[in-house]
Design an enzyme around this catalytic site. Structure first.
Site, short mmCIF file in Angstrom:
data_model
loop_
_atom_site.label_atom_id
_atom_site.label_comp_id
_atom_site.label_asym_id
_atom_site.label_seq_id
_atom_site.Cartn_x
_atom_site.Cartn_y
_atom_site.Cartn_z
N GLU A 55 9.21 -64.74 -59.58
CA GLU A 55 9.92 -64.46 -58.24
C GLU A 55 10.15 -63.07 -58.31
O GLU A 55 10.79 -62.41 -59.40
CB GLU A 55 10.93 -65.28 -58.12
CG GLU A 55 10.67 -66.84 -57.96
CD GLU A 55 9.70 -67.27 -57.00
OE1 GLU A 55 9.58 -66.41 -55.88
OE2 GLU A 55 8.95 -68.16 -56.97
N CYS B 115 17.19 -72.66 -57.31
CA CYS B 115 16.52 -71.68 -58.09
C CYS B 115 16.89 -70.10 -57.63
O CYS B 115 17.28 -69.04 -58.53
CB CYS B 115 15.16 -71.83 -58.13
SG CYS B 115 14.62 -73.39 -58.86
N HIS C 166 9.37 -69.82 -61.86
CA HIS C 166 8.86 -71.03 -61.31
C HIS C 166 7.65 -71.73 -62.18
O HIS C 166 6.76 -70.89 -62.09
CB HIS C 166 8.50 -71.15 -59.84
CG HIS C 166 9.97 -71.47 -59.08
ND1 HIS C 166 10.20 -70.48 -58.06
CD2 HIS C 166 10.71 -72.48 -59.05
CE1 HIS C 166 11.26 -70.81 -57.54
NE2 HIS C 166 11.59 -72.20 -58.03
#
Length: 202
Positions: A82, A146, A165
């Site tokens: 991310e 998250c 992830h």
């Protein structure tokens, strides 16, 4: 000087996931793969309250040189790094059934609308992506726990933090392959941090 500690977190159970693939993969990380560093692994309950009360404490307690948060992404078949986290719009109930009272990680005067890690996510993806283990960069961390933990940590220090992830185990990667992918990410990040430190010393 910061102690050379690597802090890696995975998430605990949520929804119909009695065992979270993120924590399974983190548990398999081998300290012997990180010579010269202390490896700390920590399981995080999927609740806003726990993150609010404990993430800053973990930073203070371990004073990590690098932090990797790992979460489970349902319905994906790649390892996803991310590249940003948002401060607000957290509208989903956590694993305890609790909604966030403000839908924000922090008030507007305590953090920017979006945090971006200083570590070059695109470079890591470019270095690691292969037919054997696929890595991609993402700008959509999900506005759930998250992304919440990612923003929380970046609001402490965005210079030495990443969020990754992983897919469910065997969809398509074994837990051993996921752990290997995390190990590769950590080494790539540490290389960037070392390069930055050397450049700052010049």
């Amino acid at each position: 000087m910061l102690e050379k500690t690597i802090l890696v977190t995975g998430f605990g159970p949520f929804r119909d996931h009695d065992i979270n693939a993120s924590w399974q993969a983190v548990q398999l990380l081998d300290a012997s793969d990180f010579a010269g560093y202390k490896l700390v692994k920590h399981e995080v309950p999927v609740t806003y309250d726990y993150i609010d009360k404990n993430i800053a404490r973990l930073w203070e307690e371990h004073k990590p040189i690098f932090v990797l948060h790992v979460g489970l992404a349902e319905g994906v078949n790649v390892v996803r790094l991310e590249s940003l986290a948002r401060r607000k719009f957290y509208q989903k109930a956590d694993a305890s059934g609790a909604l966030h009272p403000t839908e924000e990680v922090c008030p507007a005067d305590k953090g920017p609308l979006v945090h971006i890690p200083q570590i070059d996510v695109g470079r890591i993806v470019g270095e690691l992506d292969s037919d054997q283990l696929r890595f991609i960069e993402s700008t959509e961390a999900g506005l759930y726990l998250c992304e919440y933990i990612f923003y929380t940590s970046m609001n402490i220090d965005n210079s030495r933090i990443l969020f990754t992830h992983v897919p469910n185990v065997d969809e398509p990667y074994s837990v051993e392959e996921l752990a290997r992918g995390l190990t590769m990410i950590i080494h790539s990040a540490l290389q960037q941090l070392e390069e930055n430190e050397n450049n700052n010393d010049k």
